[in-house]
Design a protein around this motif. Structure first.
Motif, short mmCIF file in Angstrom:
data_model
loop_
_atom_site.label_atom_id
_atom_site.label_comp_id
_atom_site.label_asym_id
_atom_site.label_seq_id
_atom_site.Cartn_x
_atom_site.Cartn_y
_atom_site.Cartn_z
N ASP A 59 45.79 6.34 27.14
CA ASP A 59 46.18 6.93 28.43
C ASP A 59 46.89 8.26 28.25
O ASP A 59 46.95 9.07 29.18
CB ASP A 59 47.09 5.95 29.21
N LEU A 60 47.47 8.51 27.06
CA LEU A 60 48.15 9.79 26.82
C LEU A 60 47.21 10.80 26.15
O LEU A 60 47.47 11.99 26.14
CB LEU A 60 49.38 9.57 25.90
N ALA A 61 46.13 10.30 25.56
CA ALA A 61 45.24 11.17 24.78
C ALA A 61 44.20 11.86 25.66
O ALA A 61 43.88 11.39 26.75
CB ALA A 61 44.54 10.34 23.71
N ASP A 62 43.68 12.96 25.17
CA ASP A 62 42.61 13.70 25.84
C ASP A 62 41.33 12.85 25.75
O ASP A 62 40.87 12.54 24.65
CB ASP A 62 42.46 15.02 25.06
N ILE A 263 52.67 17.03 30.37
CA ILE A 263 51.86 18.26 30.29
C ILE A 263 50.39 17.92 30.55
O ILE A 263 49.58 18.78 30.84
CB ILE A 263 52.06 18.96 28.92
N GLY A 264 50.07 16.66 30.47
CA GLY A 264 48.69 16.22 30.67
C GLY A 264 48.27 15.33 29.51
O GLY A 264 49.09 14.97 28.66
N ARG A 265 47.01 14.97 29.52
CA ARG A 265 46.50 14.12 28.44
C ARG A 265 46.09 15.03 27.28
O ARG A 265 45.11 15.74 27.35
CB ARG A 265 45.35 13.28 28.95
N ILE A 266 46.92 14.98 26.24
CA ILE A 266 46.78 15.92 25.14
C ILE A 266 46.55 15.16 23.83
O ILE A 266 47.27 14.22 23.53
CB ILE A 266 48.10 16.73 24.98
#
Ligand code: GTP
Length: 280
Positions: A59-62, A263-266
């Motif tokens: 869920d946190l990853a791009d 910051i978004g899914r990074i």
């Protein structure tokens, strides 16, 4: 970044003793940095046991990077590779149970599964999701788990935790910075300014749109790591007396917001970052 985890021999010994009684190893990796968050000791010691690579915190990853990683591992690695959000109990249970069933050689009894991974990748969270109740302590600080934990789960699989026995490998500076940025290295062992500089450089190259959206920075858009940290710090009021930028605070803002997904899914690495160029 300094990190002295020690007890490597103890870890090897522990794994060697565990392996004969284990059917499947669940290798928990951080989906945002699945190479840098791996410990190659598992490759060496767990060769004889089927393994599931679990890319956790998807869920946190791009999502684009995660798709690439799944393709990469499914081509290169002889085992199963799945991506999950460990805090989602239903998804975790179903995905892990399916992968274990597919890979387990010994179908006669319930599978004995060993959960292994470096600190803060989400081992305890996954165990709790598999158990459907809280059996392991979780926390957003590396090395929360100190004692071995075991849980019999719904008569289907038996799970063994491997607390604090694997450590991150810090043999190159970019891997170490990615680990620190993700939260896998304790805050006292890292230098925020150094990690923020590395992270800012990376984000400028790959995630400019997310930076624009999050910090609403005016043009001319920062083109260097220092300019970016300065702009974020100014925007967030990280100032010392006299209006001088507080670099430490500004660096902390960037790292904190990256870790929490603000910051978004990074993702902090892509398969292409690890392809060795073929000799000319
Ligand atoms: P150690 O005890 O240090 O070995 O950590 P651990 O691997 O057992 O990690 P733990 O389960 O304590 O999780 C670390 C942090 O990550 C906690 O704050 C969890 O809530 C969080 N976390 C775990 N899995 C996920 C996930 O899939 N998504 C998100 N967003 N957070 C997660």
């Amino acid at each position: 970044i300094q990190w002295f985890p020690g007890h490597m021999l103890e870890t090897k010994e522990f794994l060697r003793q565990m392996i004969p009684s284990v059917d499947v190893v669940l290798e928990v990796l951080d989906a945002r940095l699945p190479i840098s968050s791996a410990n190659p000791l598992l490759d060496k010691i767990c060769k004889s046991v089927p393994r599931v690579k679990v890319l956790n915190k998807k869920d946190l990853a791009d999502p684009n990077a995660t798709t690439q990683w799944l393709t990469y591992f499914n081509e290169k690695f002889h085992g199963q590779c799945v991506a999950i959000n460990g805090t989602n109990k239903t998804e975790t249970w179903k995905t892990v149970d399916d992968a274990v069933k597919t890979i387990n050689r010994n179908k006669a009894r319930k599978a004995r599964v060993m959960v292994a991974g470096i600190p803060n990748t989400g081992k305890s969270t996954i165990m709790n999701s598999l158990a459907g109740k809280k059996i392991a302590k979780t926390g957003n600080t590396p090395a929360i788990t100190r004692h071995q934990q075991r849980a019999g789960l719904k008569n289907k699989i038996d799970v063994y935790d491997t607390p604090g026995i694997l450590w991150p490998i810090l043999e190159n500076q970019s891997g170490a910075c990615r680990l620190a940025a993700s939260g896998a290295i304790s805050d006292t062992a890292m230098d925020y300014a150094e990690v923020a500089h590395f992270t800012a450089d990376y984000l400028l190259e790959r995630y400019e749109a997310q930076l624009r959206e999050r910090y609403r920075l005016k043009d001319p858009f920062p083109s260097t790591a220092n300019e970016l940290i300065e702009a974020i710090g100014t925007r967030r009021g990280c100032l010392k007396k006299g209006g001088i930028l507080n670099w430490q605070k500004a660096s902390e803002v960037l790292i904190r917001e990256l870790r929490s997904g603000k910051i978004g899914r990074i993702s902090l690495e892509f398969p292409r970052d690890h392809l060795t160029p073929s000799p000319e």
